[in-house]
Design a protein around this motif. Structure first.
Motif, PDB file in Angstrom:
ATOM      1  N   ASP A  30      12.596 -30.712  -7.567  1.00 41.99           N
ATOM      2  CA  ASP A  30      11.685 -30.650  -8.768  1.00 41.99           C
ATOM      3  C   ASP A  30      10.337 -31.288  -8.315  1.00 41.99           C
ATOM      4  OD1 ASP A  30      10.987 -29.660 -11.198  1.00 41.99           O
ATOM      5  OD2 ASP A  30      12.091 -31.506 -12.167  1.00 41.99           O
ATOM      6  N   ASP A  35       8.096 -32.409 -12.601  1.00 43.56           N
ATOM      7  CA  ASP A  35       7.940 -33.574 -13.046  1.00 43.56           C
ATOM      8  C   ASP A  35       9.355 -34.505 -12.373  1.00 43.56           C
ATOM      9  OD1 ASP A  35       9.594 -32.506 -14.543  1.00 43.56           O
ATOM     10  OD2 ASP A  35       8.658 -33.068 -16.357  1.00 43.56           O
ATOM     11  N   ALA A  36       9.969 -33.712 -11.499  1.00 46.52           N
ATOM     12  CA  ALA A  36      10.970 -34.545 -10.889  1.00 46.52           C
ATOM     13  C   ALA A  36      12.250 -34.994 -11.700  1.00 46.52           C
ATOM     14  CB  ALA A  36      10.633 -35.886  -9.859  1.00 46.52           C
ATOM     15  N   ASP A  37      12.673 -34.118 -12.604  1.00 42.83           N
ATOM     16  CA  ASP A  37      13.607 -34.700 -13.591  1.00 42.83           C
ATOM     17  C   ASP A  37      14.801 -33.635 -13.847  1.00 42.83           C
ATOM     18  OD1 ASP A  37      12.412 -32.755 -14.874  1.00 42.83           O
ATOM     19  OD2 ASP A  37      12.209 -33.764 -16.807  1.00 42.83           O
ATOM     20  N   HIS A  38      14.656 -32.613 -12.864  1.00 42.13           N
ATOM     21  CA  HIS A  38      15.722 -31.657 -12.659  1.00 42.13           C
ATOM     22  C   HIS A  38      17.093 -32.229 -12.666  1.00 42.13           C
ATOM     23  CE1 HIS A  38      17.335 -27.706 -13.327  1.00 42.13           C
ATOM     24  NE2 HIS A  38      17.682 -27.608 -12.291  1.00 42.13           N
TER      25      HIS A  38
END
Ligand SMILES: [Mg+2]
Length: 158
Positions: A30, A35-38
């Motif tokens: 992600d 935003d790298a939160d998946h």
């Protein structure tokens, strides 16, 4: 041997464990575009879905999927919340108010989840969404492929 309500509760718990194990990998993927939160969303969602599913006593497969849908939706504010909630509700509808089904019926679950995600997300294949994995898997499931081939179709699509 048929697929039972306790099999479904165990499967959802296994999926939650898998999402915990894959959390950092999903976040890294992600992070390439978002935003790298998946990974965090998927872990929280599946943990909540599995917990809600385990709370169903004396329910049907549909009841358990509906509980999982509600659990996932309540836990995840991101767009994956309503997408997976819809997928789980479609899965429950596909199996119906039964306590057990032949294992081959799980093919319909994959198809129903893919259709639910496509409907809710108003997306189709080739738009770089999770449907690029789900739709080939659904096609393989419909065509009678074995589980390894269904998984391979999803991986290739991804
Ligand atoms: Mg994100």
């Amino acid at each position: 041997m048929d697929f039972t309500t306790s099999d479904l509760q165990a499967l959802l718990t296994d999926l939650a464990d898998r999402m915990r194990a894959e959390r950092d990998h999903l976040c890294a993927l992600d992070g390439a575009i978002g935003d790298a939160d998946h990974g965090i969303a998927m872990e929280q969602g599946m943990v909540a879905a599995a917990a809600a599913a385990r709370e169903v006593t004396d329910g049907t497969l549909q009841d358990i999927f509906n509980a999982a849908a509600k659990g996932f939706l309540n836990a995840v504010g991101a767009s994956s919340g309503p997408l997976y909630a819809t997928a789980f509700m479609r899965a429950g509808k596909a199996l119906g108010p039964e306590k057990s089904v032949p294992r081959d019926s799980l093919r319909q679950v994959i198809v129903a989840m893919a259709e639910g995600i496509a409907h809710r997300g108003k997306a189709e294949a080739g738009q770089k969404t999770m449907l690029d994995a789900w739709l080939p898997a659904a096609e393989a499931a419909s065509a009678g492929a074995d589980p390894a081939a269904i998984a391979a179709a999803a991986t290739e699509g991804a």
